[in-house]
Write a protein that holds these residues in place. Structure first.
Motif, PDB file in Angstrom:
ATOM      1  N   VAL A  19       0.892  -1.316  -0.106  1.00 10.47           N
ATOM      2  CA  VAL A  19      -0.087   0.272   0.279  1.00 10.47           C
ATOM      3  C   VAL A  19       0.896   1.247  -0.017  1.00 10.47           C
ATOM      4  O   VAL A  19       1.871   1.207   0.605  1.00 10.47           O
ATOM      5  CB  VAL A  19      -0.788   0.094   1.221  1.00 10.47           C
ATOM      6  N   ILE A  20       0.403   2.320  -0.751  1.00  7.15           N
ATOM      7  CA  ILE A  20       1.082   3.424  -0.667  1.00  7.15           C
ATOM      8  C   ILE A  20       0.465   4.505   0.208  1.00  7.15           C
ATOM      9  O   ILE A  20      -0.439   4.840   0.045  1.00  7.15           O
ATOM     10  CB  ILE A  20       1.155   4.185  -2.219  1.00  7.15           C
ATOM     11  N   ALA A  21       1.353   4.746   1.211  1.00  2.00           N
ATOM     12  CA  ALA A  21       0.689   5.803   2.175  1.00  2.00           C
ATOM     13  C   ALA A  21       1.193   7.148   1.881  1.00  2.00           C
ATOM     14  O   ALA A  21       2.356   7.322   2.089  1.00  2.00           O
ATOM     15  CB  ALA A  21       1.265   5.278   3.630  1.00  2.00           C
ATOM     16  N   LEU A  22       0.314   7.812   1.691  1.00  2.00           N
ATOM     17  CA  LEU A  22       0.616   9.183   1.162  1.00  2.00           C
ATOM     18  C   LEU A  22       0.578  10.213   2.600  1.00  2.00           C
ATOM     19  O   LEU A  22      -0.297  10.568   3.113  1.00  2.00           O
ATOM     20  CB  LEU A  22      -0.249  10.041   0.281  1.00  2.00           C
ATOM     21  N   ASN A  23       1.893  10.041   3.416  1.00  2.00           N
ATOM     22  CA  ASN A  23       1.863  10.948   4.441  1.00  2.00           C
ATOM     23  C   ASN A  23       1.705  12.532   4.241  1.00  2.00           C
ATOM     24  O   ASN A  23       2.027  12.924   3.517  1.00  2.00           O
ATOM     25  CB  ASN A  23       3.061  10.364   5.286  1.00  2.00           C
ATOM     26  N   LYS A  24       1.583  13.013   5.670  1.00  2.00           N
ATOM     27  CA  LYS A  24       1.539  14.438   5.572  1.00  2.00           C
ATOM     28  C   LYS A  24       0.314  15.152   4.762  1.00  2.00           C
ATOM     29  O   LYS A  24       0.554  16.197   4.276  1.00  2.00           O
ATOM     30  CB  LYS A  24       2.985  15.177   5.177  1.00  2.00           C
ATOM     31  N   LYS A  25      -0.656  14.323   4.933  1.00  2.00           N
ATOM     32  CA  LYS A  25      -1.806  14.725   4.216  1.00  2.00           C
ATOM     33  C   LYS A  25      -2.392  16.262   4.605  1.00  2.00           C
ATOM     34  O   LYS A  25      -2.926  16.768   3.968  1.00  2.00           O
ATOM     35  CB  LYS A  25      -3.046  13.861   4.278  1.00  2.00           C
ATOM     36  N   GLU A  26      -1.983  16.314   6.011  1.00  2.00           N
ATOM     37  CA  GLU A  26      -2.371  17.549   6.624  1.00  2.00           C
ATOM     38  C   GLU A  26      -1.884  19.020   5.636  1.00  2.00           C
ATOM     39  O   GLU A  26      -2.351  20.080   5.794  1.00  2.00           O
ATOM     40  CB  GLU A  26      -2.376  17.962   7.717  1.00  2.00           C
ATOM     41  N   LEU A  27      -0.688  18.847   5.133  1.00  2.00           N
ATOM     42  CA  LEU A  27       0.001  19.891   4.254  1.00  2.00           C
ATOM     43  C   LEU A  27      -0.303  19.676   2.761  1.00  2.00           C
ATOM     44  O   LEU A  27       0.195  20.464   2.238  1.00  2.00           O
ATOM     45  CB  LEU A  27       1.456  19.695   4.611  1.00  2.00           C
ATOM     46  N   ALA A  28      -1.058  18.950   2.367  1.00  2.00           N
ATOM     47  CA  ALA A  28      -1.409  18.374   1.138  1.00  2.00           C
ATOM     48  C   ALA A  28      -2.801  19.133   0.645  1.00  2.00           C
ATOM     49  O   ALA A  28      -3.788  19.082   1.645  1.00  2.00           O
ATOM     50  CB  ALA A  28      -1.227  17.166   0.613  1.00  2.00           C
ATOM     51  N   ASN A  29      -2.920  20.073  -0.449  1.00  2.00           N
ATOM     52  CA  ASN A  29      -4.165  20.356  -0.996  1.00  2.00           C
ATOM     53  C   ASN A  29      -5.232  19.371  -1.018  1.00  2.00           C
ATOM     54  O   ASN A  29      -5.190  18.317  -1.900  1.00  2.00           O
ATOM     55  CB  ASN A  29      -4.040  21.042  -2.197  1.00  2.00           C
ATOM     56  N   PRO A  30      -6.265  19.314  -0.232  1.00  2.00           N
ATOM     57  CA  PRO A  30      -7.367  18.241  -0.502  1.00  2.00           C
ATOM     58  C   PRO A  30      -8.111  18.170  -1.555  1.00  2.00           C
ATOM     59  O   PRO A  30      -8.659  17.064  -1.945  1.00  2.00           O
ATOM     60  CB  PRO A  30      -8.120  18.586   0.804  1.00  2.00           C
ATOM     61  N   ASN A  31      -8.196  19.414  -2.264  1.00  2.00           N
ATOM     62  CA  ASN A  31      -9.061  19.444  -3.503  1.00  2.00           C
ATOM     63  C   ASN A  31      -8.093  18.619  -4.653  1.00  2.00           C
ATOM     64  O   ASN A  31      -8.883  18.357  -5.607  1.00  2.00           O
ATOM     65  CB  ASN A  31      -9.102  20.751  -3.871  1.00  2.00           C
ATOM     66  N   ILE A  32      -6.700  18.270  -4.413  1.00  2.00           N
ATOM     67  CA  ILE A  32      -6.054  17.581  -5.715  1.00  2.00           C
ATOM     68  C   ILE A  32      -5.810  16.392  -4.771  1.00  2.00           C
ATOM     69  O   ILE A  32      -5.536  15.376  -5.899  1.00  2.00           O
ATOM     70  CB  ILE A  32      -4.835  18.406  -5.831  1.00  2.00           C
TER      71      ILE A  32
END
Length: 372
Positions: free
Chosen positions: A77-90
């Motif tokens: 599984v690819i865990a895309l970490n630091k989602k709180e810093l990433a644009n949720p719309n993208i």
């Protein structure tokens, strides 16, 4: 984006990393990372499942290309970490992208226990088929430096200690039997019946970064040391990207303190320390006035960049015009960050302060990679 690449190629460009003007490969692979890659290769043979941690702001650029060939045929599984810093719309577009490639992917916040639990639940679900025939299963965690792998391991350890309070802090999971192989690997037990262990690995940077822009994105995320690339060049790249793509719309509402990206009391501790933005004369813990100070800095920085861009009359696709805009933005940032004009290292100070804000998510949420 070609204009951005040309801007960052000007001057003496990242000699230590082996960048060459025509593009070319980037060779920056310390010996200990080569040794770590060999160790990972050996342990991958023993692993039943892989959690590949990537930075949510650079979902492709933070992939370890050296490991991809080793992961063929492995459940992962690819865990895309630091989602709180990433644009949720993208971010949801990236999840759809990986789904379209039949690759399990989950955006996470490694500091959030509930987020990590969802990841572990997915891992257990994916291993369900093997549960009936394997007494012990091994899950390996891999990723390039500074994607938050250590934070994830720490959260997994805390969850594991709650599930199995009597297990040792670092349980030894015996791997085998394999022909000619007897090996103990440090790990955390996360499930029983069968026993599932999560194994940690060192952060490893790919030995050959495919192009200049990938190297710069890794530098923005902190996966390459600032001293190797240079803080000023990293900031030049960020400013060029923001200018080409357009500064976030919410920066127009600079009088609204509730605006997205200005939350100064996040639930999860940021990866980057903001204390260097608070007046250094204080020796006591940060007070409310410190918080207001940081908030004012954020607002002034956003205003400075927004105003310089909206008042700029040049052609952003023109290399020289874009370079002139970046110079104007540095001047505006110097005033916003209150860096003395006579300081000989002003540009470095400006760059370090700006990077602190950007990496901590104070200037907003961004994803630097484009969805293919």
């Amino acid at each position: 984006m070609g204009t951005v690449k040309r801007i960052v190629r000007k001057g003496s460009l990242l000699g230590e990393m082996g960048f060459i003007k025509g593009g070319g490969n980037v060779n920056w692979f310390p010996g200990h990372m080569a040794a770590a890659t060999r160790a990972i290769r050996d342990r991958l043979k023993l692993s039943d499942f892989v959690i590949e941690v990537r930075d949510a702001r650079i979902p492709l650029s933070s992939a370890n290309n050296e490991l991809q060939s080793m992961l063929v045929g492995k459940k992962r599984v690819i865990a895309l970490n630091k989602k709180e810093l990433a644009n949720p719309n993208i971010m949801h577009k990236w999840i759809r992208y990986f789904d379209s490639r039949e690759q399990d992917c989950l955006s996470i916040n490694a500091h959030s226990k509930s987020s990590v639990k969802k990841l572990l639940d997915l891992v257990e679900f994916k291993l369900k088929e093997r549960i009936s025939r394997e007494p012990t299963l091994l899950v390996m965690v891999v990723g390039v430096p500074n994607v938050g792998k250590s934070a994830l391991i720490n959260s997994i350890q805390q969850i594991a200690s709650n599930r199995f309070p009597l297990q040792e802090k670092r349980k030894r999971a015996t791997v085998g039997p394999l022909p000619g192989v007897t090996q103990d690997i440090a790990g955390f037990k996360i499930a029983h019946g069968p026993s599932i262990y999560v194994l940690d690995t060192p952060g490893v940077l790919v030995p050959s970064i495919p192009d200049i822009e990938t190297g710069l994105k890794l530098a923005v995320a902190g996966s390459v040391k600032d001293s190797i690339v240079g803080e000023e060049r990293i900031v030049q790249y960020i400013l060029a990207l923001l200018s080409i793509r357009g500064t976030p719309v919410h920066w127009k509402n600079l009088d609204e303190r509730e605006t997205e990206g200005l939350n100064l009391n996040p639930v999860d501790k940021p990866d980057y320390d903001l204390k260097n933005l608070v007046p250094t004369r204080r020796r006591k813990p940060p007070s409310k006035s410190d918080v207001y100070y940081i908030e004012d800095v954020v607002t002034e920085v956003q205003r400075a960049l927004f105003v310089t861009l909206t008042e700029f009359n040049g052609d952003l696709e023109d290399e020289d015009d874009l370079e002139n805009l970046i110079e104007l933005q540095f001047d505006a940032l110097q005033k916003a960050l209150k860096v003395p004009h006579k300081t000989s290292e002003a540009r470095t100070i400006i760059s370090k302060k700006f990077l602190t804000l950007f990496r901590a998510g104070k200037l907003g949420t961004f994803i630097l990679d484009d969805v293919p």
